[in-house]
Design an enzyme around this catalytic site. Sequence first.
Site, PDB file in Angstrom:
ATOM      1  N   SER B  62       0.798  -1.211   0.000  1.00  0.00           N
ATOM      2  CA  SER B  62       0.000   0.000   0.000  1.00  0.00           C
ATOM      3  C   SER B  62       0.836   1.268   0.000  1.00  0.00           C
ATOM      4  O   SER B  62       0.296   2.344  -0.218  1.00  0.00           O
ATOM      5  CB  SER B  62      -0.923   0.024   1.214  1.00  0.00           C
ATOM      6  N   LYS B 106       0.792   4.766   6.723  1.00  0.00           N
ATOM      7  CA  LYS B 106       0.119   5.479   5.648  1.00  0.00           C
ATOM      8  C   LYS B 106       0.639   6.912   5.649  1.00  0.00           C
ATOM      9  O   LYS B 106       1.328   7.337   6.564  1.00  0.00           O
ATOM     10  CB  LYS B 106      -1.409   5.512   5.864  1.00  0.00           C
TER      11      LYS B 106
END
Lengths: 209, 183
Positions: B62, B106
């Site tokens: 990701s 993230k």
Amino acid sequence: MSSNEPKSLRLSEARRSSSEIKCRKLIMGKWSTMWLFTKKSVTGALIGLTISDRYGLIVPVTGSSMHPTFSACDARFPGYLKADVVLVEKFCLEKYKFSHGDVITFKSPTDHKKTFVKRLIALPGDWVQVPESSEILKIPEGHCWVEGSSGFDSREGDSCDLATPTNKPSGKKEGYRENFTTLIYFVTDYLPFQVRFIQLLNLLSALCI
Amino acid sequence: MSTVGSRIASFLGSAAARFGKVPWREIREDAFDRAVLVLKAACFVHVVNTYVVGIAFVRGPSMLPTINLTGDVVAVERVSPRRGSLVVGDVVILLSPENPRKTVAKRVLGLEGDAVTFVVDPARGSASQTVVVPEGHVWVQGDNIYSSRDSRQFGPVPYGLIQGRAFCKVWPPEAVGLIGQKL
């Protein structure tokens, strides 16, 4: 004469140097005790921080949203002294296994610097009815529903009236699993111990008679 | 037979005498001191890891191309989230809102009060949506928007879930370097 002068000189020198030595020892003594004190307090702080992060800590509880469970008091100075003092254990943070009815502490989702204490009502996967409205919510994964004991209370200081993430004003709040700890409380007036003391006296009197 | 027996008896007697002469008190005190030292060192390591700087092993698709698929070891500093000095563009390590036992990495794309515009489903065209980040929350997205579960799926994340800011990659050696603010 010549033998006297050096003696007197030597004596005064000796006196001066002994006083210097005493003075230096005093200063060294002060520094060494200060250094010892610093070492011990830093070590104590490290150990205390580790224990309070991983195992358990003792906190006072203010606010009136958990009224029958914790005595209501306000967060400013005079009321602070009446606050219930509780033992918070952090072992449950390894597996995040909680049960319904646990009293937990958590960081507020709207202000990460504030910590709240509420009771866990619903776990992930449960259905809950939002109070004072006919809406039914399913608790998503990783979330839980917390409520205070005293019902609808919209005073600012208690933070019972925080909006849920969908911006509904309500007396209860949907909490997130962050920094949760289970609370086991010992009330400051030692009520459980009083009860046990009375039971022990009864037992003793029954035995004697 | 008696000589064997007497030899065994004398051996046991001398062994018992030698056992008594071992400095047990010193050994006990030394072991205790050493154990206390180990405990103090463990507390120090814990405090540094939680409040100053720590290490995390990040893997998954990701955050490509910033962080490798097979995993990079990053240095995570814990001072800025505690002080509230995160900015848009920081790569943060946070507890996943869907499973508090999982930590994810993230990038922060929006702080509280910001209006974040994002592509809803990049595989199906470029329809975008704008969301205002509520108070006390942040909007996080993975750099690889095609395969990342982030705020587009689970919504803005409360600030308290952020564990640290990843500022530097430390392993493997060919990937060592600061992690930049832009994609």
